[in-house]
Design an enzyme around this catalytic site. Structure first.
Site, PDB file in Angstrom:
ATOM      1  N   ASP B  13       6.445   8.935  11.573  1.00  0.00           N
ATOM      2  CA  ASP B  13       6.129   8.132  10.354  1.00  0.00           C
ATOM      3  C   ASP B  13       7.239   7.647   9.579  1.00  0.00           C
ATOM      4  O   ASP B  13       6.928   6.498   9.113  1.00  0.00           O
ATOM      5  CB  ASP B  13       5.279   9.026   9.313  1.00  0.00           C
ATOM      6  CG  ASP B  13       4.220   8.458   8.870  1.00  0.00           C
ATOM      7  OD1 ASP B  13       3.918   7.206   8.517  1.00  0.00           O
ATOM      8  OD2 ASP B  13       3.165   9.120   8.271  1.00  0.00           O
ATOM      9  N   HIS B  16       7.941   3.569  10.278  1.00  0.00           N
ATOM     10  CA  HIS B  16       7.435   2.762   9.476  1.00  0.00           C
ATOM     11  C   HIS B  16       8.427   2.286   8.557  1.00  0.00           C
ATOM     12  O   HIS B  16       8.554   1.133   8.168  1.00  0.00           O
ATOM     13  CB  HIS B  16       6.172   3.134   8.837  1.00  0.00           C
ATOM     14  CG  HIS B  16       4.938   3.388   9.745  1.00  0.00           C
ATOM     15  ND1 HIS B  16       4.473   2.296  10.352  1.00  0.00           N
ATOM     16  CD2 HIS B  16       4.128   4.307  10.363  1.00  0.00           C
ATOM     17  CE1 HIS B  16       3.356   2.795  11.065  1.00  0.00           C
ATOM     18  NE2 HIS B  16       3.296   3.856  10.962  1.00  0.00           N
ATOM     19  N   SER B 167      -4.232   8.749   5.297  1.00  0.00           N
ATOM     20  CA  SER B 167      -3.492   7.654   5.715  1.00  0.00           C
ATOM     21  C   SER B 167      -3.009   6.664   4.644  1.00  0.00           C
ATOM     22  O   SER B 167      -2.002   6.234   4.581  1.00  0.00           O
ATOM     23  CB  SER B 167      -4.080   6.933   6.627  1.00  0.00           C
ATOM     24  OG  SER B 167      -4.573   7.885   7.877  1.00  0.00           O
ATOM     25  N   HIS B 194      -2.319  16.008   6.663  1.00  0.00           N
ATOM     26  CA  HIS B 194      -1.201  14.871   6.882  1.00  0.00           C
ATOM     27  C   HIS B 194      -1.414  14.137   5.480  1.00  0.00           C
ATOM     28  O   HIS B 194      -2.247  13.449   5.377  1.00  0.00           O
ATOM     29  CB  HIS B 194      -1.227  14.379   7.835  1.00  0.00           C
ATOM     30  CG  HIS B 194      -0.326  13.000   7.926  1.00  0.00           C
ATOM     31  ND1 HIS B 194       0.816  12.877   8.666  1.00  0.00           N
ATOM     32  CD2 HIS B 194      -0.089  12.092   7.214  1.00  0.00           C
ATOM     33  CE1 HIS B 194       1.199  12.095   8.886  1.00  0.00           C
ATOM     34  NE2 HIS B 194       0.781  11.190   7.763  1.00  0.00           N
ATOM     35  N   HIS B 196       0.026  11.455   2.305  1.00  0.00           N
ATOM     36  CA  HIS B 196       0.751  10.456   1.891  1.00  0.00           C
ATOM     37  C   HIS B 196       0.836  10.348   0.181  1.00  0.00           C
ATOM     38  O   HIS B 196      -0.184  11.005  -0.369  1.00  0.00           O
ATOM     39  CB  HIS B 196       0.080   9.037   2.530  1.00  0.00           C
ATOM     40  CG  HIS B 196       0.736   8.552   3.680  1.00  0.00           C
ATOM     41  ND1 HIS B 196       1.990   8.261   4.031  1.00  0.00           N
ATOM     42  CD2 HIS B 196       0.378   9.062   4.781  1.00  0.00           C
ATOM     43  CE1 HIS B 196       2.280   8.199   5.384  1.00  0.00           C
ATOM     44  NE2 HIS B 196       1.133   8.662   5.761  1.00  0.00           N
TER      45      HIS B 196
END
Lengths: 293, 345
Positions: B13, B16, B167, B194, B196
């Protein structure tokens, strides 16, 4: 006017969409509409339309050889392997809409003429039908193109269980066919299922890496290609481009379906059924001309 | 012992955040040090996973092969993991070669309503005797009932666990508690989360996930990741220590790797910018940020308007080509408005 008879194997979305298109054709008529599932909506609908139906799939043609000259196979890759051997022996002209890769790969606007003499024609994938012609047009202007990448975005609703379970072949076959049809040294295909509601139209982006692209020539070549495709896929549209940024040329395509059996957002399925009917009509036309002579 | 498994996505990740330009040295140094920190797997690659290096989502500085062989040579205790989105990478071109290099674990990811596209890949990985986990991306975009339905498909294909991915960083802790709780109750596999950090909730959400029964937490050191970044793993480790939840993680080691190595990969501090915040509010994948900024500048429109419009259109990861579309339309609307104003006396 005399028409050539076709058989349709597979009574799902694609088979049912083909039936509507065949019924509209000046050169084709449906001799048999066959599947396996007696409860299929497609079979019920075909019966109402007065079309001869069967639940014996390919055996229906085997037991009644005169019911058709051309066979559309809209079953599945696995079933096609079985169907192909039977139908080839019978001398039928086969147009395969599954990703089996058994027959000769055909994108009508590029290589239809050479596909009319073979026994079995394969229609690559819907993504392939949509983007290969553009990639081909780009390569015609810039044979030195280094890389082509395509992104095919289709609505989740139009991707049936067959497409989903074969997404890996779908991606791989689309990529491989860009290489084989255009000769570009490197290619990539990205396939995206879009779950948005209401469903989005089929949307394709074609990127090409070209040093010093001649955008005017690319534009006229691509526009000419789009026009040719529109003759058999009326909803095929140039959405954007070609535009150049650094050494990257971007072209976007949108495909609106005819809304025959599947709603308009299903341009991805329409583009392959339109291509199939186009090939069948060409084949039928040749055959009818021979009869006249 | 039933311990929480930590998936370290710093080298995936985090890609990115540096436009997929991690170097061989970055990967080598990171893997050498993190190997003894107690994480379950280190996931390495392009931000969008195997085979994703592309004009559409960004070209990678290194090939998958270079990244994976580098990581493989350093990881002795920790599993080498990869991430794969069907439709981006294929078995023949990408997954098979990765397993050949010695990848131990594969996360197969799909949009939260599309789990059936992961079947071929999960089954393939399991048939090769490797670990496969399913990931449902953009978990805020559907209901908990649907998430369970999709997770059960992944379980049926052979996934050892199902990870919900926030996400867009669009979730608040209550939503995480509900969604994770539903999956923990309804599946027989490990459930994971997961996060963000767009709404500043990455740690809180990961904590909520654990409280709701999650046994896998995916995070990154320093929060290094797409957009507003991820769940900062060393901070979470500290919180878990404080809460008395035992884990395999070595807090000091994580801190050291974060200070001395993660920082060398980062081109700027991980922070929540207005763009990060707006993408969280719009519910759009934060990996879009760079391209949105470019399009906003090019067509003279407010990037926040682009994000809110993308949110309305429910774009999903990989649809970066819609950004230009939206920017052009907004620019046209703006011109139209200006024109109408000129005409009104």
């Amino acid at each position: 006017m005399k028409k050539i008879k076709v058989g349709i194997l597979g009574t799902g979305n694609i088979g049912s969409d083909l039936l509507i298109k065949v019924q509209r054709s000046k050169f084709l008529e449906c001799g048999i509409f066959a599947g396996r599932n007696p409860r299929s909506e497609g079979i019920k609908r075909a019966k109402i339309l007065g079309v001869r139906t069967s639940c014996d799939s390919v055996e229906a043609i085997k037991n009644n050889p005169d019911c058709c000259d051309i066979v559309f196979d809209a079953t599945s890759a696995k079933v096609h392997f079985h169907n192909a051997s039977i139908l080839e022996k019978m001398g039928k002209y086969i147009i395969d809409l599954t990703p089996s890769q058994v027959g000769k790969m055909c994108v009508p606007v590029i290589n239809m003429a050479e596909c009319l003499d073979v026994k079995n024609v394969n229609l690559v994938t819907c993504g392939g039908q949509s983007v290969i012609p553009i990639a081909y047009a780009i390569m015609k202007v810039h044979p030195e193109t280094e890389y082509i990448e395509i992104v095919a975005s289709i609505s989740s609703k139009s991707a049936g269980p067959g497409t989903r379970v074969n997404i890996d072949e779908f991606t791989q076959t689309t990529r491989d066919s860009i290489l084989s049809f255009t000769g570009v040294p490197k290619a990539k295909a990205l396939i995206i299922l879009n779950p948005a509601e209401p469903p989005v139209l089929m949307h394709n982006t074609i990127y090409a890496t070209i040093k010093n692209p001649k955008i005017e020539r690319l534009s006229s070549e691509i526009k000419a290609m789009v026009k040719k495709i529109q003759q058999y896929v009326p909803g095929y549209k140039l959405k954007l481009g070609p535009v150049a940024e650094n050494n990257r040329v971007t072209t976007m395509i949108e495909v609106v379906g005819l809304g025959d059996y599947l709603p308009q957002y299903s341009g991805n399925l329409d583009i392959i059924t339109c291509a199939a009917v186009k090939i069948a009509e060409e084949y039928a036309n040749n055959k009818l001309l021979k009869i006249k002579v | 012992m039933n311990e929480i498994l930590f998936f370290d996505s710093t080298l995936r990740d985090g890609s990115h955040a540096v436009a997929h330009q991690l170097t061989v040295e970055n990967i080598r140094d990171y893997c050498a040090e993190i190997d003894s920190a107690g994480v379950y797997t280190v996931i390495v690659g392009h931000g969008n996973g195997l085979g994703a290096s592309s004009l559409q989502v960004g070209l990678s500085g290194l090939t998958d092969h270079q990244m994976l062989t580098t990581a493989r040579s350093q990881l002795k205790k920790t599993r080498l993991g990869v991430f794969l989105i069907p439709g981006f990478g294929t078995i023949k071109d990408d997954l098979a070669p990765a397993l050949e290099i010695g990848v131990d674990l594969v996360c197969v990811a799909a949009h939260c309503t599309e789990a059936d596209v992961t079947r071929q890949h999960i089954e393939y990985v399991r048939s090769k005797g490797k670990e496969a986990f399913g990931i449902l991306m953009m978990q805020h975009m559907t209901t908990k009932e649907r998430l369970l339905e999709e997770a059960l498909k992944m379980q049926e294909y052979g996934a050892l666990g199902v990870i919900l991915m926030d996400s867009a960083g669009a979730s608040l802790p209550d939503l995480v508690t509900e969604n994770i709780g539903r999956l923990v109750k309804g599946t027989n596999v490990k459930v994971g989360f997961h996060a963000h950090n767009n709404l500043g909730m990455a740690i809180a959400n990961s904590f909520a996930a654990i409280k709701a029964g999650a046994m896998i937490i995916d995070g990154t050191l320093r929060g290094f990741g797409a957009g507003a970044g991820n769940c900062q793993m060393e901070v979470l480790a500290g919180c878990l220590n404080k809460a008395g939840i035992e884990t395999e993680l070595d807090l000091y080691k994580l801190m050291d790797v974060s200070e001395h190595i993660a920082t060398t990969m980062m081109t700027k501090a991980q922070e929540i910018t207005s763009i990060g915040l707006i993408s969280g509010l719009a519910g759009v994948f934060s990996g879009f940020a760079t391209k949105v900024k470019v399009a906003a500048e090019r067509f003279g429109v407010d990037p926040r308007d682009i994000f809110m419009e993308l949110g309305k259109r429910k774009v999903v990861a990989g649809q970066e080509d819609f950004i230009t579309d939206v920017a052009i339309e907004l620019a046209e609307q703006k011109n139209e408005k200006a024109k109408n104003q000129d005409l009104s006396f």
